[in-house]
Enzyme design. Structure first.
Site, PDB file in Angstrom:
ATOM      1  N   LYS A  54       0.840  -1.201   0.000  1.00  0.00           N
ATOM      2  CA  LYS A  54       0.000   0.000   0.000  1.00  0.00           C
ATOM      3  C   LYS A  54       0.875   1.250   0.000  1.00  0.00           C
ATOM      4  CE  LYS A  54      -3.795  -2.570   2.020  1.00  0.00           C
ATOM      5  NZ  LYS A  54      -4.525  -3.030   3.206  1.00  0.00           N
ATOM      6  N   GLN A  98      -4.831  -1.903   9.605  1.00  0.00           N
ATOM      7  CA  GLN A  98      -4.674  -3.205   8.956  1.00  0.00           C
ATOM      8  C   GLN A  98      -5.235  -4.319   9.848  1.00  0.00           C
ATOM      9  OE1 GLN A  98      -3.382  -3.674   5.746  1.00  0.00           O
ATOM     10  NE2 GLN A  98      -4.052  -5.786   5.993  1.00  0.00           N
ATOM     11  N   ASP A 121     -11.216   2.655   4.192  1.00  0.00           N
ATOM     12  CA  ASP A 121     -11.530   1.232   4.022  1.00  0.00           C
ATOM     13  C   ASP A 121     -13.050   1.014   4.023  1.00  0.00           C
ATOM     14  OD1 ASP A 121      -9.580  -0.571   3.482  1.00  0.00           O
ATOM     15  OD2 ASP A 121      -9.060  -1.019   5.564  1.00  0.00           O
TER      16      ASP A 121
END
Ligand code: NDP
Length: 284
Positions: A54, A98, A121
């Site tokens: 990322k 994450q 997200d």
């Protein structure tokens, strides 16, 4: 019929190019690059690789990335504080926590603590609520990637029969909500669905997100259907999807491969969400 194979890498590359252009415009407007903060807790090797990818992708398209690794034994309170600090950091447009987190941490309250405007997200209850009510907002990356792949083939979803196999909050439910928002007639199948094969055969658009290697075979697919395989299953034969690619390819009209289908779209959509969040913040 042999299906056309959708090249997810090519679609993702085009989207990254567009994001790069938008990031450059924002940099001139804001006097800084759009920014993504990532938080990695613990030493899960797969998570470390995903986060590293990322950051590389951010670098490539002109998004600043800020990495936080508070240590595997970080407390719930300290992680909550870190998220709160990032929420009020003007350089940070998007926050990515994450997952999965180590077992001593409670994931849901931490996710819920991310400011809705920085939820790149799309996993906060607020974002899920917007999606469920059909309101605009930040959408989870993989589901958004599925929709971009369908759009890249110019598929008009209005009135189409769509079946989503899987009902997770990460993939199945948001994909179904997006298909519904695009006026498809949507069925969600799951592990308790009776006669999955006949449900799947009704689909003109079939999205497989069950995490079961080659669950969907050629007998379950209607001729000419568009089949999007989200599944990413590590087996002794390597990475395989939820769809028996070789068999289904002979029946479907369109199909995504694994790897090289939905996978590359996920990071591309994270970049796109970050620039969307920065744009919305600049206009607020
Ligand atoms: P989950 O395990 O959270 O959910 C799986 C869903 O599939 C559940 O709703 C489950 O039903 C359903 N299911 C499981 N077995 C069957 C079956 N035999 N028949 C019908 N339905 C079934 O997985 P995720 O949604 O997180 O992920 C799904 C897949 O997508 C995984 O392979 C994952 O690795 C992949 N993935 C890929 C990404 C990418 O970037 N390409 C990103 C995210 C995920 P029930 O609710 O009844 O248990």
């Amino acid at each position: 019929m042999t299906a056309k194979v959708i090249d997810g890498k090519a679609v993702a590359a085009r989207i990254r190019g567009e994001v790069s252009g938008r990031a450059e415009v924002l940099r001139e407007e804001l006097g800084r690059k759009p920014g993504l903060a990532t938080i990695l807790v613990g030493d899960d090797p797969a998570s470390s690789i995903y986060v590293a990818r990322k950051h590389e992708a951010c670098e490539e398209v002109g998004i600043a990335s800020f990495h936080h690794e508070p240590g595997g034994d970080v407390s719930q309170a300290d992680l909550t504080d870190l998220i709160a600090r990032l929420n009020s950091d003007p350089e940070v447009d998007g926050i990515l926590l994450q997952l999965p987190l180590p077992a001593h941490l409670e994931t849901e309250p931490l996710i819920a603590g991310i400011a809705p405007g920085k939820d790149v997200d799309g996993l906060t209850p607020y974002s899920a609520g917007l999606l469920a009510t059909g309101a605009p907002g930040l959408v989870p990356c993989t589901p958004r990637g599925v929709m971009e792949l369908l759009a890249s083939e110019g598929i008009d979803l209005r009135g189409k029969r769509a079946v989503v196999v899987g009902r997770s909050t990460l993939v199945g439910r948001p994909v179904a909500a997006l298909l519904l928002a695009a006026d498809a007639t949507v069925t969600i199948a799951h592990s308790r669905t009776a006669d999955l094969a006949s449900v799947c055969r009704e689909a003109e658009i079939l999205v497989a997100a069950a995490g079961q290697p080659q669950l969907i075979d050629a007998t379950m697919v209607s001729p000419g259907a568009a089949v999007i395989d989200v599944g990413t299953n590590r087996t002794d034969e390597g990475l395989v999807g939820d769809v028996d690619f070789d068999g289904v390819r002979e029946v479907a009209g369109l199909i995504t491969p694994v790897p090289g289908g939905v996978g590359p779209m996920t990071i591309a959509m994270l970049l796109s969400n970050t620039v969307d969040a920065a744009t919305a913040a600049a206009q607020a």
